[in-house]
Design an enzyme around this catalytic site. Sequence first.
Site, short mmCIF file in Angstrom:
data_model
loop_
_atom_site.label_atom_id
_atom_site.label_comp_id
_atom_site.label_asym_id
_atom_site.label_seq_id
_atom_site.Cartn_x
_atom_site.Cartn_y
_atom_site.Cartn_z
N HIS A 24 0.87 -1.19 0.00
CA HIS A 24 0.00 0.00 0.00
C HIS A 24 0.89 1.23 0.00
O HIS A 24 1.30 1.73 1.04
CB HIS A 24 -0.91 -0.05 1.24
CG HIS A 24 -1.94 1.05 1.29
ND1 HIS A 24 -3.12 0.94 1.98
CD2 HIS A 24 -1.95 2.30 0.75
CE1 HIS A 24 -3.82 2.05 1.87
NE2 HIS A 24 -3.12 2.91 1.14
N HIS A 26 1.26 4.84 -2.37
CA HIS A 26 0.89 5.72 -3.48
C HIS A 26 2.17 6.40 -3.94
O HIS A 26 2.78 7.16 -3.18
CB HIS A 26 -0.11 6.78 -3.01
CG HIS A 26 -1.37 6.21 -2.43
ND1 HIS A 26 -2.52 6.04 -3.16
CD2 HIS A 26 -1.64 5.73 -1.18
CE1 HIS A 26 -3.46 5.51 -2.40
NE2 HIS A 26 -2.95 5.30 -1.19
N HIS A 204 -9.57 1.05 -1.19
CA HIS A 204 -9.54 1.65 0.14
C HIS A 204 -10.95 1.53 0.72
O HIS A 204 -11.93 1.91 0.05
CB HIS A 204 -9.17 3.13 0.06
CG HIS A 204 -7.71 3.40 -0.20
ND1 HIS A 204 -7.02 2.87 -1.24
CD2 HIS A 204 -6.82 4.18 0.48
CE1 HIS A 204 -5.76 3.30 -1.21
NE2 HIS A 204 -5.61 4.10 -0.17
N GLU A 207 -11.26 3.27 6.01
CA GLU A 207 -10.24 4.20 6.54
C GLU A 207 -10.99 5.27 7.34
O GLU A 207 -10.82 5.39 8.55
CB GLU A 207 -9.44 4.81 5.39
CG GLU A 207 -8.34 5.79 5.83
CD GLU A 207 -7.61 6.46 4.65
OE1 GLU A 207 -8.14 6.47 3.53
OE2 GLU A 207 -6.50 7.00 4.89
N ASP A 285 1.78 3.97 2.88
CA ASP A 285 0.72 4.80 2.30
C ASP A 285 1.32 5.96 1.50
O ASP A 285 1.48 5.85 0.28
CB ASP A 285 -0.24 5.27 3.39
CG ASP A 285 -1.64 5.62 2.87
OD1 ASP A 285 -1.91 5.43 1.67
OD2 ASP A 285 -2.48 6.06 3.68
N ASP A 286 1.62 7.06 2.18
CA ASP A 286 2.19 8.25 1.53
C ASP A 286 3.37 8.72 2.40
O ASP A 286 3.25 9.69 3.16
CB ASP A 286 1.13 9.36 1.45
CG ASP A 286 -0.08 8.92 0.65
OD1 ASP A 286 -0.01 8.91 -0.58
OD2 ASP A 286 -1.09 8.54 1.28
N1 ADE Z 1 -4.66 8.82 -1.78
C1 ADE Z 1 -3.41 8.81 -1.33
N2 ADE Z 1 -3.38 8.35 -0.06
C2 ADE Z 1 -4.66 8.05 0.28
C3 ADE Z 1 -5.29 7.53 1.44
N3 ADE Z 1 -4.61 7.22 2.55
N4 ADE Z 1 -6.62 7.37 1.43
C4 ADE Z 1 -7.32 7.67 0.34
N5 ADE Z 1 -6.79 8.16 -0.78
C5 ADE Z 1 -5.45 8.34 -0.81
ZN ZN Z 2 -3.77 4.77 0.62
#
Ligand code: ADE
Ligand code: ZN
Length: 341
Positions: A24, A26, A204, A207, A285-286
Amino acid sequence: MTKDFASAADRAAFIAGLPKAELHLHIEGSLEPDLMFALAQRNGVAIPFASAEEVRAAYAFSNLQDFLDIYYQGMGVLQTERDFHDLTAAYLARARADGVRHVEIFFDPQGHTARGIAFETVVTGITRALDAARTEHGLTSKLILCFLRHLSEAEAEATLDEALPFLDRIDGVGLDSSEVGHPPSKFERVFARARNLGLKLVAHAGEEGPPAYVREALDLLHVDRIDHGNRSLEDDALVARLAGEGMTLTVCPLSNLKLCVVDDLAAHPLKTMLDAGLAATVNSDDPSYFGGYVNANYQAVADALDLSKADLVALARNSFTGSFLSDADKAMHLAAIDAYA
Ligand code: ADE
Ligand code: ZN
């Protein structure tokens, strides 16, 4: 402190050497402030920050939407094939340093095509870096195209149309962006088409959205994995179902902390998930926006929840069993984990 490790540093060393997959991530969320500045300069793109420090200071979020607003703005510096290559190569170097052996990377083509960047530019740049990591370092990868759920299903369909010439490079589709108000049911038809094209499916769910969205992802989209899935824990029958089906959850501890999905990592549900028999994994994630790559996520949540060696091994094993690798490749990686542990 668990009796398995002499100290937090000892546990951190164990985590660092543990073979792992990241499921996971991005790629646009791995854009570090320094690279953002370099690309802004290279491409003559104005950004509303004077320094990398100022960028980092702006990364204080109170929910998912707060983050997404800055994330979509940040990706504006990505213009050329070389930019997408450099972004991806930088992430892969970080992942490799963290003991990552396999990555399944999300990208958001609609965040680029809406700005006039060709789909081909994005895919070619990303895959050139993925190919180099595979041949030079044996770091394998899958590529997952995410539909932006705040946009319409017709726009997702048009994006899938654009992807058709590149399906030899794309392994699956996912669903990301603003969750609440955009349930999986909105994308039932485009996911059915992706399934018929032989693509893997992820979304997703749970969350910020309710457990019902996780059920929709399973029942209507027929996903192979759930991204996040935290709020599944509010529904005991859903937890039993996810455990029974061996459904992988791609959990992102530092993301959950930064987006206020949890108030405190000590209250993070990861250990509860493992104890409930859920196939949870740890992911970043990011990472540029949330303060850490995959090992930082393992370490922070292991310290907060005092995870044992068995917990950490289970998380690493789940990352391979939940991947889209072949059974033979999964077995090879699982054997490497067993040999290490
Ligand atoms: N796009 C990038 N990161 C995300 C996340 N954690 N949840 C939803 N969309 C995303
Ligand atoms: Zn994500």
